[in-house]
Motif scaffolding. Sequence first.
Motif, PDB file in Angstrom:
ATOM      1  N   GLU A  90       0.953  -1.264   0.030  1.00  0.00           N
ATOM      2  CA  GLU A  90      -0.242   0.099  -0.046  1.00  0.00           C
ATOM      3  C   GLU A  90       0.691   1.233   0.002  1.00  0.00           C
ATOM      4  OE1 GLU A  90      -3.384   2.357   2.544  1.00  0.00           O
ATOM      5  OE2 GLU A  90      -2.613   0.304   3.430  1.00  0.00           O
ATOM      6  N   ASP A  91       0.840   2.042  -0.926  1.00  0.00           N
ATOM      7  CA  ASP A  91       1.606   3.345  -1.237  1.00  0.00           C
ATOM      8  C   ASP A  91       0.750   4.674  -1.208  1.00  0.00           C
ATOM      9  OD1 ASP A  91       3.513   4.856  -1.794  1.00  0.00           O
ATOM     10  OD2 ASP A  91       4.665   3.472  -3.261  1.00  0.00           O
ATOM     11  N   ILE A  92       1.176   5.450  -0.363  1.00  0.00           N
ATOM     12  CA  ILE A  92       0.403   6.859  -0.303  1.00  0.00           C
ATOM     13  C   ILE A  92       1.114   7.958  -0.967  1.00  0.00           C
ATOM     14  CG2 ILE A  92      -1.025   8.540   1.198  1.00  0.00           C
ATOM     15  CD1 ILE A  92      -2.105   5.462   1.139  1.00  0.00           C
ATOM     16  N   LEU A  93       0.746   8.342  -2.269  1.00  0.00           N
ATOM     17  CA  LEU A  93       1.346   9.332  -2.712  1.00  0.00           C
ATOM     18  C   LEU A  93       1.576  10.805  -2.208  1.00  0.00           C
ATOM     19  CD1 LEU A  93       0.715   8.413  -6.533  1.00  0.00           C
ATOM     20  CD2 LEU A  93       2.804   7.923  -5.086  1.00  0.00           C
ATOM     21  N   PRO A  94       2.330  11.621  -2.376  1.00  0.00           N
ATOM     22  CA  PRO A  94       2.103  13.031  -1.781  1.00  0.00           C
ATOM     23  C   PRO A  94       1.232  13.831  -2.640  1.00  0.00           C
ATOM     24  CG  PRO A  94       4.568  12.630  -2.345  1.00  0.00           C
ATOM     25  CD  PRO A  94       3.588  11.416  -3.011  1.00  0.00           C
ATOM     26  N   GLN A  95       0.608  14.760  -2.125  1.00  0.00           N
ATOM     27  CA  GLN A  95      -0.492  15.784  -2.800  1.00  0.00           C
ATOM     28  C   GLN A  95       0.284  16.144  -4.038  1.00  0.00           C
ATOM     29  OE1 GLN A  95      -2.035  18.943  -0.518  1.00  0.00           O
ATOM     30  NE2 GLN A  95      -2.947  19.878  -2.196  1.00  0.00           N
ATOM     31  N   GLY A  96      -0.451  15.899  -5.205  1.00  0.00           N
ATOM     32  CA  GLY A  96      -0.114  16.640  -6.463  1.00  0.00           C
ATOM     33  C   GLY A  96       0.690  15.518  -7.219  1.00  0.00           C
ATOM     34  N   PHE A  97       0.830  14.400  -6.844  1.00  0.00           N
ATOM     35  CA  PHE A  97       1.670  13.419  -7.489  1.00  0.00           C
ATOM     36  C   PHE A  97       0.843  12.421  -8.357  1.00  0.00           C
ATOM     37  CE2 PHE A  97       4.975  15.195  -5.268  1.00  0.00           C
ATOM     38  CZ  PHE A  97       5.826  14.570  -5.440  1.00  0.00           C
ATOM     39  N   GLN A  98       0.851  12.096  -9.669  1.00  0.00           N
ATOM     40  CA  GLN A  98       0.149  11.320 -10.426  1.00  0.00           C
ATOM     41  C   GLN A  98       0.789   9.853 -10.703  1.00  0.00           C
ATOM     42  OE1 GLN A  98      -1.697  13.743 -13.318  1.00  0.00           O
ATOM     43  NE2 GLN A  98      -3.038  14.686 -11.895  1.00  0.00           N
ATOM     44  N   LEU A  99       0.150   8.855 -10.471  1.00  0.00           N
ATOM     45  CA  LEU A  99       0.976   7.650 -11.362  1.00  0.00           C
ATOM     46  C   LEU A  99       0.908   7.522 -12.535  1.00  0.00           C
ATOM     47  CD1 LEU A  99       1.976   4.640 -10.535  1.00  0.00           C
ATOM     48  CD2 LEU A  99      -0.494   4.006 -10.478  1.00  0.00           C
ATOM     49  N   ILE A 100       1.895   6.951 -13.134  1.00  0.00           N
ATOM     50  CA  ILE A 100       1.727   6.745 -14.567  1.00  0.00           C
ATOM     51  C   ILE A 100       1.667   5.147 -14.653  1.00  0.00           C
ATOM     52  CG2 ILE A 100       3.318   6.769 -16.520  1.00  0.00           C
ATOM     53  CD1 ILE A 100       4.662   9.417 -15.642  1.00  0.00           C
ATOM     54  N   PRO A 101       0.510   4.673 -14.930  1.00  0.00           N
ATOM     55  CA  PRO A 101       0.019   3.201 -14.877  1.00  0.00           C
ATOM     56  C   PRO A 101       0.975   2.309 -15.698  1.00  0.00           C
ATOM     57  CG  PRO A 101      -1.846   4.416 -15.100  1.00  0.00           C
ATOM     58  CD  PRO A 101      -0.671   5.519 -15.450  1.00  0.00           C
ATOM     59  N   GLU A 102       1.315   2.714 -16.926  1.00  0.00           N
ATOM     60  CA  GLU A 102       2.159   2.014 -17.644  1.00  0.00           C
ATOM     61  C   GLU A 102       3.747   1.706 -17.162  1.00  0.00           C
ATOM     62  OE1 GLU A 102       2.131   6.009 -19.706  1.00  0.00           O
ATOM     63  OE2 GLU A 102       0.795   4.538 -18.591  1.00  0.00           O
ATOM     64  N   SER A 103       4.032   2.471 -16.423  1.00  0.00           N
ATOM     65  CA  SER A 103       5.410   2.358 -15.611  1.00  0.00           C
ATOM     66  C   SER A 103       5.756   1.476 -14.630  1.00  0.00           C
ATOM     67  CB  SER A 103       5.840   3.790 -15.234  1.00  0.00           C
ATOM     68  OG  SER A 103       5.049   4.151 -13.841  1.00  0.00           O
ATOM     69  N   VAL A 104       4.798   0.833 -13.988  1.00  0.00           N
ATOM     70  CA  VAL A 104       4.746  -0.096 -13.021  1.00  0.00           C
ATOM     71  C   VAL A 104       5.356  -1.341 -13.372  1.00  0.00           C
ATOM     72  CG1 VAL A 104       3.561  -1.616 -11.429  1.00  0.00           C
ATOM     73  CG2 VAL A 104       2.546   0.718 -11.984  1.00  0.00           C
ATOM     74  N   THR A 105       6.322  -1.716 -12.666  1.00  0.00           N
ATOM     75  CA  THR A 105       7.162  -3.052 -12.899  1.00  0.00           C
ATOM     76  C   THR A 105       7.579  -3.477 -11.647  1.00  0.00           C
ATOM     77  OG1 THR A 105       8.276  -1.698 -14.954  1.00  0.00           O
ATOM     78  CG2 THR A 105       9.407  -3.940 -14.244  1.00  0.00           C
ATOM     79  N   GLY A 106       7.605  -5.198 -11.667  1.00  0.00           N
ATOM     80  CA  GLY A 106       8.264  -5.768 -10.863  1.00  0.00           C
ATOM     81  C   GLY A 106       9.459  -6.745 -11.200  1.00  0.00           C
ATOM     82  N   VAL A 107      10.268  -6.913 -10.296  1.00  0.00           N
ATOM     83  CA  VAL A 107      11.608  -7.397 -10.514  1.00  0.00           C
ATOM     84  C   VAL A 107      11.853  -8.349  -9.496  1.00  0.00           C
ATOM     85  CG1 VAL A 107      14.054  -7.083 -11.273  1.00  0.00           C
ATOM     86  CG2 VAL A 107      12.314  -5.663 -12.079  1.00  0.00           C
ATOM     87  N   LEU A 108      12.120  -9.653  -9.849  1.00  0.00           N
ATOM     88  CA  LEU A 108      12.757 -10.722  -8.784  1.00  0.00           C
ATOM     89  C   LEU A 108      13.831 -11.458  -9.471  1.00  0.00           C
ATOM     90  CD1 LEU A 108      12.510 -12.038  -6.017  1.00  0.00           C
ATOM     91  CD2 LEU A 108      10.660 -13.500  -7.006  1.00  0.00           C
ATOM     92  N   ASN A 109      15.001 -11.412  -9.010  1.00  0.00           N
ATOM     93  CA  ASN A 109      16.136 -12.246  -9.468  1.00  0.00           C
ATOM     94  C   ASN A 109      16.481 -11.764 -10.869  1.00  0.00           C
ATOM     95  OD1 ASN A 109      16.973 -13.434  -6.930  1.00  0.00           O
ATOM     96  ND2 ASN A 109      15.311 -15.201  -7.484  1.00  0.00           N
ATOM     97  N   GLU A 110      16.275 -10.578 -11.194  1.00  0.00           N
ATOM     98  CA  GLU A 110      16.367 -10.199 -12.507  1.00  0.00           C
ATOM     99  C   GLU A 110      15.390 -10.427 -13.518  1.00  0.00           C
ATOM    100  OE1 GLU A 110      20.527 -10.987 -13.846  1.00  0.00           O
ATOM    101  OE2 GLU A 110      21.441  -9.625 -12.117  1.00  0.00           O
ATOM    102  N   GLN A 111      14.445 -11.213 -13.067  1.00  0.00           N
ATOM    103  CA  GLN A 111      13.382 -11.420 -14.058  1.00  0.00           C
ATOM    104  C   GLN A 111      12.031 -10.744 -13.468  1.00  0.00           C
ATOM    105  OE1 GLN A 111      13.703 -13.918 -16.253  1.00  0.00           O
ATOM    106  NE2 GLN A 111      15.742 -13.820 -15.861  1.00  0.00           N
TER     107      GLN A 111
END
Length: 511
Positions: free
Chosen positions: A302-323
Amino acid sequence: MKLSQPPKPKPGAWRNWMHRMIAVLLAGSFGQAPFIAIARAAEINNRATFSYRDAERNISLGGTSAEVAVETASLIDPLGQILGCNGELLPNYDGFSVALYEPDASGLELGPIVPLTGTEVPDIENNGTPGGKAPNIENSNPFFLTNADAGQYNFLFDPDTPLQSPINAGLTQTSTDAQYILVVNPPADSVFPQRRIRLELVTSTGGVNNSIIRYTATALDGIPIGTSGGSQVSETVVEVFNAETQGLNLFSLALGMVMCDPNQVSITKTADRAAAQPGDTVVYRLELRNLTDIELESITVEDILPQGFQLIPESVTGVLNEQTVALDAQASGSEIIFTTTTPLPVDESMSVLYAVRVTPDALRGDGENSASVSAERSDNQFFVQDGPSIHRLVIDPGILTDCATLIGRVFVDKNFDGEQQPGEAGIPNAVVFLDDGNRIVTDADGLYSVECMLPGTRSGVLDLTSLPGYTLAPNLYFNERNSQSRMVNIAPGGMVRMNFGVTPTFQEEAK
């Protein structure tokens, strides 16, 4: 067993009589099984032999019944045990203790410690002291755990001893509705936290002398009680019979529970920069690490962004063991929930990366971002969590600014009009307190200024104790200026003035 010369039965009745005899024999064997309900399974094999002679018909009958195997229960000592989070023995029990308290009036905090009846092992006859149970042979409270006993403990309740807390008024140690708090205290240098379990005796479940009492155990710390994962369980307190002291039979309490390291998962939040301006893109990284000895599943961030910050959905990435791992991101206002079905192996880290766009509205926020992680252990589904991890970004207004400037002066107002004219000297070292707590001191000419004030209604107060020999000058034109305080409205990016006129305490000094 042989039976001879019974009364003459009616024709065909011998079969019914034989069946009744076998039933009595079997029931008599079963009736010897102990009834106290903390037990392990044991097998009883029962076989009966019979013979019968019918004198009227001059025939003899006999046989052997079939062997019947019955599962029964043999007593074992009811013992509680303190184990690790996945049910393993702790590496070292030195310094651990278990204590039993009554609750205070709230039912949640510790009240008086429970005075337990002393016992002995071995039981010495006719000395009035009841026999105890190992490992707590003296029925001590608190009881200190040992490695030799593998973290086992037990307490014996006395049904004749009254309780002391107001919440247990009029109750004895085995009365229905009696409440206790069981406390496990780890050593001072242990990674384990203290555990508190509330116990409430519910009712008797029967048996001889109502010798089995049911209770409900509830974890006050929210951590599961046993390896099954529940924070509330039902168990039994069983009677320990003592032939020497009839009427002083004690009831043995034992509750197994687990101790879990509170640091089982960690989260760290970083960004690719320390400051940003409206229009910039900031990349955040969340580092999730498994600190347990088992895989973690059902990972949620759960991540709470500061006021005035907007998520760029296509930027979300998960990495585990370089995969790359699959991540689901759900945004609702400033809150983002990241979830993944990919398990996190032992002593490994998973990275969650995403980008946000900084809008002009961020100037009104504090740039503070917080994130928390939760997961489940794969062995017992215990809930583990960490956070919040906080990252603060400095917001630089760049070409966009709503900072305002406050200027002012403190001067000798000779004509009481509230404005400084030639010949009206400034007062150095005068102190003005602003509504945000700032303390401003005038310079040698009585001037002061404050940059980058937040816009809106602001106020300031002249501290007359910093001006010995002076008092506030009366204003002949504006009644609102006949006060030590001033109130001004500052527009975004604007400038406003806040002056204070003073006069000597004795007017002749001003001539």
